[in-house]
Design an enzyme around this catalytic site. Structure first.
Site, mmCIF file in Angstrom:
data_model
loop_
_atom_site.group_PDB
_atom_site.id
_atom_site.type_symbol
_atom_site.label_atom_id
_atom_site.label_comp_id
_atom_site.label_asym_id
_atom_site.label_seq_id
_atom_site.Cartn_x
_atom_site.Cartn_y
_atom_site.Cartn_z
ATOM 1 N N GLY A 51 -11.321 13.219 67.502
ATOM 2 C CA GLY A 51 -10.272 13.605 68.442
ATOM 3 C C GLY A 51 -10.513 12.988 69.805
ATOM 4 C CG ASN A 52 -8.235 14.458 73.066
ATOM 5 O OD1 ASN A 52 -7.462 13.546 72.790
ATOM 6 N ND2 ASN A 52 -7.843 15.704 73.214
ATOM 7 C CB VAL A 53 -14.815 14.562 72.720
ATOM 8 C CG1 VAL A 53 -16.251 14.211 73.082
ATOM 9 C CG2 VAL A 53 -14.214 15.492 73.764
ATOM 10 C CE LYS B 168 -12.852 27.174 75.049
ATOM 11 N NZ LYS B 168 -13.562 25.975 75.507
ATOM 12 N N GLY C 20 -15.424 14.342 63.471
ATOM 13 C CA GLY C 20 -14.311 14.702 64.356
ATOM 14 C C GLY C 20 -13.987 13.553 65.283
HETATM 15 P P1 NAD Z 1 -9.603 17.386 69.442
HETATM 16 O O1 NAD Z 1 -8.751 18.477 68.952
HETATM 17 O O2 NAD Z 1 -9.010 16.270 70.213
HETATM 18 O O3 NAD Z 1 -10.413 16.736 68.219
HETATM 19 C C1 NAD Z 1 -11.032 17.465 67.217
HETATM 20 C C2 NAD Z 1 -10.977 16.590 65.969
HETATM 21 O O4 NAD Z 1 -11.785 17.195 64.955
HETATM 22 C C3 NAD Z 1 -9.565 16.453 65.402
HETATM 23 O O5 NAD Z 1 -9.266 15.089 65.163
HETATM 24 C C4 NAD Z 1 -9.635 17.252 64.093
HETATM 25 O O6 NAD Z 1 -8.785 16.732 63.089
HETATM 26 C C5 NAD Z 1 -11.106 17.082 63.730
HETATM 27 N N1 NAD Z 1 -11.637 18.083 62.808
HETATM 28 C C6 NAD Z 1 -11.382 19.411 62.761
HETATM 29 N N2 NAD Z 1 -12.129 19.988 61.785
HETATM 30 C C7 NAD Z 1 -12.868 18.994 61.235
HETATM 31 C C8 NAD Z 1 -13.838 18.947 60.199
HETATM 32 N N3 NAD Z 1 -14.203 20.048 59.529
HETATM 33 N N4 NAD Z 1 -14.392 17.761 59.889
HETATM 34 C C9 NAD Z 1 -14.049 16.633 60.547
HETATM 35 N N5 NAD Z 1 -13.126 16.603 61.526
HETATM 36 C C10 NAD Z 1 -12.553 17.777 61.876
HETATM 37 O O7 NAD Z 1 -10.788 18.093 70.286
HETATM 38 P P2 NAD Z 1 -11.742 17.427 71.366
HETATM 39 O O8 NAD Z 1 -11.170 17.652 72.708
HETATM 40 O O9 NAD Z 1 -12.117 16.047 70.921
HETATM 41 O O10 NAD Z 1 -13.019 18.390 71.255
HETATM 42 C C11 NAD Z 1 -13.939 18.261 70.175
HETATM 43 C C12 NAD Z 1 -14.983 19.350 70.294
HETATM 44 O O11 NAD Z 1 -15.669 19.221 71.540
HETATM 45 C C13 NAD Z 1 -14.452 20.790 70.275
HETATM 46 O O12 NAD Z 1 -15.382 21.638 69.654
HETATM 47 C C14 NAD Z 1 -14.341 21.134 71.738
HETATM 48 O O13 NAD Z 1 -14.403 22.535 71.957
HETATM 49 C C15 NAD Z 1 -15.558 20.437 72.284
HETATM 50 N N6 NAD Z 1 -15.460 20.119 73.697
HETATM 51 C C16 NAD Z 1 -14.439 19.354 74.156
HETATM 52 C C17 NAD Z 1 -14.378 19.059 75.505
HETATM 53 C C18 NAD Z 1 -13.288 18.172 76.066
HETATM 54 O O14 NAD Z 1 -13.437 17.723 77.228
HETATM 55 N N7 NAD Z 1 -12.250 17.885 75.315
HETATM 56 C C19 NAD Z 1 -15.354 19.549 76.400
HETATM 57 C C20 NAD Z 1 -16.402 20.309 75.881
HETATM 58 C C21 NAD Z 1 -16.444 20.592 74.523
#
Ligand code: NAD
Length: 353
Positions: A181-183, A80, A179
């Site tokens: 975000g993207n996921v 990572k 949260g």
């Molecule tokens: P992202 O940055 O697009 O979204 C994260 C969201 O969480 C943001 O909107 C942020 O404002 C919000 N956030 C942060 N702290 C918060 C809190 N305390 N309470 C509520 N909301 C909060 O990230 P993502 O790509 O959606 O990934 C989300 C999680 O999934 C991460 O932990 C990431 O490591 C994990 N993940 C993502 C992927 C992927 O394909 N993107 C794959 C495996 C794991």
């Protein structure tokens, strides 16, 4: 040419610190295991007040990637990267170009892709400098592109499976998503399409507004989302959200989400079990993204990605069945299964401490 790279070994993990003052780039890469193949794991772009916190994050996330890749049956080890997000204005393109040079120095021992704070565009910039970058736009029918939709699909399928284990129908179920975000946002859309009722929270108001533009949901404060009276809690923000402060207040009977490293420590899973809450180990549930990234690396077709992501709930079922049969917590069972796979890899190669 101000790029500086410093490598050390910490408890069997290779730690690579990097800094390039001319582009404001600084951060660390943790290589946890190369036993099953090159260490693969996303690139996080985040601000840390303390470099020790950044290192701890990189190391835990890298270990999680070793386990995730092994359990997903991928020919990849775990690593990572974490880049310190500059406080002031910075040239994003110059920063990710410099990061590409860091990747090149590692000569393929580490493969990166998107994670929290990074985008496909950032990966394209780094890729112009180094071939060891994935998560690039898909080319025809070959796998590639943003891994988030695949992660969201895998999480959705695991939620469906976990609810079914407790005899709860997805349609009409209540699900709290932390949260957006993207996921998290993609997951909310699919859950809504299947009739689930949503309670959501994000620390950024714009993320909430974006979701509410096309998905109805009850919005609560970010610090209260885990207290929601729902069937299932889906952590999709950052790690460490399941800890001694939050667990006593969780009302959901199931925890299934995308965030990496949801448990502050492994014993927190026992705490969840003692409260009758079933926890689906994060790295099993959120493997969809890395399955897509691995397919891009291997040159597989998108259809193969879909087939593999659809099999994620089978792996979750195997872990939860064994946990039920042995009385161990699901995370301990999953870790033991992953270590067996890594340990059984080609002798003489490196495996995690
Ligand atoms: P992202 O940055 O697009 O979204 C994260 C969201 O969480 C943001 O909107 C942020 O404002 C919000 N956030 C942060 N702290 C918060 C809190 N305390 N309470 C509520 N909301 C909060 O990230 P993502 O790509 O959606 O990934 C989300 C999680 O999934 C991460 O932990 C990431 O490591 C994990 N993940 C993502 C992927 C992927 O394909 N993107 C794959 C495996 C794991």
């Amino acid at each position: 040419m101000t790029l500086q790279i410093r490598t050390s070994d910490e408890d069997g993990q290779r730690i690579v610190w990097f800094e390039d003052q001319s582009s404001d780039l600084s951060g660390v890469i943790a290589l946890d295991s190369l036993a099953l193949g090159p260490a693969a794991g996303g690139c996080r772009f985040w601000h840390y007040d303390d470099p020790e916190d950044m290192l701890r994050d990189a190391r835990r996330l890298a270990r999680g990637m070793s386990y995730k890749n092994a359990m997903a049956g991928l020919p990849l080890g775990g690593g990572k990267s974490v880049i310190q997000r500059p406080r002031g204005p910075f040239d994003r393109e110059a920063l990710f170009r410099a990061f590409g040079r860091v990747l090149d120095e590692l000569r393929g021992d580490y493969l990166t892709a998107e994670d929290v704070g990074t985008s496909p565009r950032d990966m394209e910039i780094a890729r112009a400098v180094s071939p060891f970058v994935l998560g690039l736009p898909a080319n025809g029918t070959t796998a590639g592109g943003d891994p988030s939709p695949w992660t969201a699909l895998g999480v959705f399928l695991c939620i469906e499976h976990a609810l079914a284990r407790r005899g709860i129908a997805l349609a009409g179920s209540q699900i709290a998503v932390q949260g957006l975000g993207n996921v998290g946002a993609g997951l909310c859309r699919t859950l809504h399409d299947h009739g689930a009722r949503l309670i959501v929270a994000d620390v950024h108001g714009h993320a909430v507004e974006r979701l509410l533009a096309d998905v109805p949901a009850e919005v609560v404060l970010a610090e209260d989302i885990h207290r929601s009276a729902v069937d299932l809690f889906a952590p999709c923000a950052l790690g460490g959200g399941l800890n001694p402060e939050t667990i006593p207040h969780i009302q959901a009977r199931l925890v299934v989400g995308a965030a990496n490293n949801q448990l502050a420590s492994t014993s927190d899973d026992e705490h969840l079990s003692s409260r009758g809450i079933l926890y689906a180990p994060d790295y099993i549930v959120n493997a969809g993204g890395i399955i897509n990234v691995a397919a891009e690396y291997l040159g597989n077709q998108q259809g193969e990605v879909r087939d593999r992501v659809r099999r994620i709930p089978d792996r979750l079922a195997a872990v939860l069945d064994r946990a039920e049969a042995t009385g161990q917590s699901p995370s301990r069972v999953a870790d033991a299964m992953a270590l067996d796979l890594i340990g059984a890899a080609t002798p003489g190669q490196r495996s995690p401490a």
